[in-house]
Design a protein around this motif. Structure first.
Motif, short mmCIF file in Angstrom:
data_model
loop_
_atom_site.label_atom_id
_atom_site.label_comp_id
_atom_site.label_asym_id
_atom_site.label_seq_id
_atom_site.Cartn_x
_atom_site.Cartn_y
_atom_site.Cartn_z
N GLU B 275 0.29 -1.17 0.11
CA GLU B 275 0.09 0.09 -0.02
C GLU B 275 0.46 1.85 0.39
OE1 GLU B 275 0.20 -2.50 2.10
OE2 GLU B 275 0.15 -1.17 4.45
N ASN B 276 2.03 1.11 -0.15
CA ASN B 276 3.18 1.97 0.37
C ASN B 276 3.58 2.30 -1.08
OD1 ASN B 276 2.67 2.78 3.11
ND2 ASN B 276 3.88 1.24 3.33
N LEU B 277 3.40 2.01 -2.05
CA LEU B 277 3.87 2.50 -3.09
C LEU B 277 3.33 3.25 -3.68
CD1 LEU B 277 5.74 -0.06 -3.88
CD2 LEU B 277 4.29 -0.50 -5.46
N ALA B 278 4.44 4.05 -3.61
CA ALA B 278 4.18 5.69 -5.01
C ALA B 278 3.22 4.96 -5.81
CB ALA B 278 5.43 5.74 -4.60
N PRO B 279 2.39 6.63 -6.61
CA PRO B 279 1.35 6.33 -8.03
C PRO B 279 3.11 5.61 -8.79
CG PRO B 279 1.06 7.79 -6.47
CD PRO B 279 1.64 7.59 -5.80
N ASP B 316 -6.95 -2.06 4.22
CA ASP B 316 -8.16 -2.65 2.67
C ASP B 316 -8.30 -1.94 1.49
OD1 ASP B 316 -10.43 -2.97 1.32
OD2 ASP B 316 -11.83 -2.41 2.78
N LEU B 317 -7.09 -2.61 0.91
CA LEU B 317 -6.88 -2.05 -0.84
C LEU B 317 -7.88 -1.90 -1.46
CD1 LEU B 317 -3.20 -3.96 -2.05
CD2 LEU B 317 -3.69 -1.76 -0.81
N GLY B 324 -8.35 6.49 -4.48
CA GLY B 324 -7.20 6.76 -5.39
C GLY B 324 -6.13 6.46 -5.01
N GLY B 325 -5.91 6.29 -4.04
CA GLY B 325 -4.58 5.86 -2.67
C GLY B 325 -3.22 4.83 -3.56
N PHE B 326 -4.84 4.44 -4.66
CA PHE B 326 -3.75 3.15 -5.31
C PHE B 326 -4.89 2.75 -6.38
CE2 PHE B 326 -3.31 -1.40 -5.46
CZ PHE B 326 -1.54 -1.41 -4.87
#
Ligand SMILES: Nc1ncnc2c1ncn2[C@@H]1O[C@H](COP(=O)(O)OP(=O)(O)O)[C@@H](O)[C@H]1O
Ligand SMILES: [Mg+2]
Lengths: 137, 548
Positions: B275-279, B316-317, B324-326
């Motif tokens: 979940e921490n992967l940058a866009p 929760d992905l 919009g974060g993932f």
């Protein structure tokens, strides 16, 4: 006088059709249909003539259906599920027509009876699916 | 298989048909008789209870949902209901969900007995109960309309074969909760496939361990397991770390360098905390998953990669992707429908004894800890335990009577009760830390073991310290105050974390002017945990004298 049914009640009624009728119709059916007519006859007798055996009573599949339909039919119809219940009823009628002659049915008729149980099971599952879809209550 | 008994099954069903079906299709199973006169099934809870309350008589239960039985046999209270409309409605409802009432009673006397419901989960008409069942029952979807009988037999066999499965795979302990058993089956089916997988669950539930000890080893892949922690690599370095870079691609890229995708060729690439992967990094990751190729930074040619991707997420992905974060398309590629969810520890408390035993066993295996235990045993005048002799962790004083080990650690019953009741926000990791600290206190500090009449060395674990540790474990709320730390040096993430904690402890120690109670207050808002803080301080290799 009749109170509107809650969605839980509608689902429970549909579940009863599925459990008591749809599942009972093919309770001991194997994955692959029996090749052998006598084994098929034996299974149909077991599942259809003894569709409910509890409290010392034995009821056939049409008798179980009649009892369930008498108790739940109106509620299901009011919830807009009359048509899918009728689909179950049509399958049951085909069973009712053939069942009294079960000991004498030939291979073709046994296969037709087996097919009718499949339709009953499918229609009952469909009824439950629609009832779970909600909205109609 | 040459087992003396294939398995003893109690069928709980108002009708005889399920028992008959099992008798026909699985004659090797023994159906435990119930009722009087005895018959091959129990028609109600009253008939099932006498069988189930004698421990060890039954290996699995097959349970129906609807029961057409008289009021006097109906749970919850066997009360005659009368015959007006309301009574009929209530009777109907109780009959319809009788199986759920029965399951609830079964769970009270046999929390981990496998129970197969002869109803598909999807069919249960009561959403609320169905959800609860998933959490603590052992429900399988039965009732594919074409082959109800055969799939029931297959499920019963599967449940029975669970009895023989080893409790752990590598260092990963499964336990007996329904959720973990279910997960185990799904993993044994999914691990050997090339499908990208997503492992979810709150922090400390064992996601990383699962990938290391189970998923990668069972994948059958010969290549390495490469762990990539998406949370710790600075955003700007992410693309090159993942996909590699050629010389000169950016300042400091002095040689061609493969990324982790290439490093994991033929093996497993574990993307932890994805979940921490940058866009910016999500897009090329999607390409890598979709097309099976990666492109090193500064290079135009694409290279095929042969890494199987397993990702873990604490959050929760799906919710992340909604706001919009993932990327939703990336989430889809991770097969969210197959996600392997590790339950919070609080949802599988029946596994606490097993996990505690597992943690203790690991402590006892550690050579330096073992040496220290032996030297304290010697000092107390007890016979020196032979090499390799088992040590035991006992969860109440009474267990001592039947304990064979020459060295035992005993937790008072009230301590174990507190462990059972604790919410465990940090899950298994936290349980391990609490038990580890508690045992370390008895081994390295404390007054040493007493020697009992049977010449065993008995270390008493300190319930007061346990309560402190649990209080500490509870204090998760972020505080506004800031702590300035020197930047830690480390060569691995683990080491970084440890260094970070050491530095934090040092800073707190200075701030509290060497007063541990004050430190506890700063850290946790209460001076009560002084001992726990001091212990942690020492376990990090810090010395109060050196710091003062
Ligand atoms: N099922 C398990 N069996 C044994 N130890 C476990 C288990 N689950 C977690 N642990 C312990 O908890 C620690 C944290 O697990 P980890 O895999 O890092 O959790 P997560 O990745 O979910 O945060 C592990 O190092 C391990 O010691
Ligand atoms: Mg982790």
């Amino acid at each position: 006088m009749t109170e509107p049914a809650t969605s839980d009640e509608v689902r429970a009624a549909a579940y009863r059709v599925r459990h008591d009728v749809g599942k009972a119709a093919r309770f001991s059916a194997p994955k692959e249909s029996e090749g052998d007519a006598e084994r098929l006859r034996e299974r149909l007798a077991r599942d259809l003539l003894g569709a409910r055996r509890a409290e010392g009573k034995t009821l056939s599949l049409p008798e179980v259906f009649d009892a369930v339909a008498a108790a739940e039919g109106e509620l299901l119809a009011r919830a807009g599920l009359g048509a899918p219940l009728d689909a179950v009823a049509r399958g049951v009628e085909r069973v009712r027509a053939l069942l009294p002659r079960l000991p004498a049915l030939d291979g073709n008729d046994l296969a037709r009876l087996d097919e009718a149980t499949r339709d009953v099971a499918r229609a009952a599952s469909e009824l439950l699916r629609l009832a779970r879809g909600g909205g109609s209550a | 298989m040459t087992r003396s008994r294939a398995g003893r099954v109690l069928v709980v069903d108002d009708q005889p048909r399920t028992a008959e079906l099992l008798g026909r299709l699985a004659p090797d199973l023994s159906l435990v008789p119930a009722g009087s006169p005895p018959k091959p099934h129990a028609a109600s809870w009253d008939e099932a209870e006498p069988v189930l309350s004698r421990p060890g008589r039954v290996d699995a239960v097959v349970l129906d949902l609807a029961f057409e039985i008289p009021d006097e046999a109906l749970l919850p209270d066997r009360r005659p209901l009368g015959d007006d409309a309301a009574a009929r409605r209530l009777r109907r409802e109780r009959r319809d969900r009788q199986g759920l009432y029965v399951l609830e009673r079964i769970r009270r006397i046999a929390p981990d007995l496998p129970v197969v419901l002869t109803t598909a989960h999807e069919e249960i008409p009561f959403e609320e109960e169905a959800r609860k069942l998933r959490a603590d029952g052992f429900t399988y979807a039965v009732g594919e309309e074409e082959d109800a009988g055969e799939s029931l037999v297959a499920l019963v066999r599967r449940v029975l074969s669970d009895r023989e499965a080893p409790p752990a795979t590598g260092r990963f302990y499964w336990g007996r909760s329904a959720a973990m058993r279910e997960l185990r089956h799904r993993i044994s089916a999914l691990a050997p496939t090339p499908l990208p997988l997503l492992v979810t669950g709150p922090t400390g539930t064992g996601k990383g361990l699962l990938v290391r000890e189970v998923i990668h080893p069972l994948s059958g892949r010969r290549g390495p397991l490469v762990v990539f922690d998406c949370a710790t690599v600075p955003e700007t370095l992410l693309p090159s770390a993942l996909f590699g870079a050629v010389r000169g691609a950016y300042t400091g890229a002095v040689t061609d360098r493969p990324g982790v995708f290439e490093a994991a060729a033929g093996g497993t690439l574990f993307l932890d905390e994805v979940e921490n992967l940058a866009p910016d990094a999500q897009k090329p990751l999607l390409t890598a998953l979709n097309d099976g190729v990666v492109r090193r930074l500064g290079e135009t040619a694409e290279r095929p990669h042969q890494a199987r991707v397993v990702a873990a997420a604490n959050v929760d992905l799906a919710a992340r992707s909604r706001d919009g974060g993932f990327r939703a398309d990336l989430l889809m590629r991770l097969n969210p429908a197959l996600a392997l969810r590790l339950p919070p520890l609080a949802e599988r408390r029946e596994d606490l004894p097993g996990l505690a035993a597992q943690t203790a066993a690991r402590t006892f295996r550690d050579p330096s800890t073992r040496r220290q235990i032996v030297s304290r045993v010697r000092a107390a005048g007890a016979p020196e335990p032979p090499d390799g002799a088992p040590f035991d962790l006992l969860l109440d004083e009474e267990a001592l009577a039947s304990c064979e080990a020459p060295v035992a650690f005993v937790l008072p019953r009230k301590g174990w009760k507190a462990i059972l009741a604790h919410p465990w926000p940090g899950n298994v990791r936290q349980l391990e830390m609490v038990l580890g600290d508690l045992m370390a206190a008895a081994i390295y500090a404390g007054s040493g073991p007493r020697v009992d009449r049977r010449s065993r060395a008995v270390f008493a674990l300190d319930p007061g310290l346990l309560f402190d540790l649990l209080a500490e474990a509870d204090a998760g709320a972020p505080r506004e105050r800031r702590l300035a730390l020197p930047f830690p040096r480390a060569s691995s993430v683990e080491e970084f974390r440890r260094e970070l904690e050491r530095e934090a402890m040092r800073a707190l120690f200075r701030e509290a002017e060497g007063d541990f109670a004050r430190m506890a207050e700063l850290m946790l808002g209460s001076r009560g945990a002084e001992r726990a803080v001091r212990l942690r301080f020492n376990r990090l290799g810090l010395s109060a004298r050196a710091e003062r």
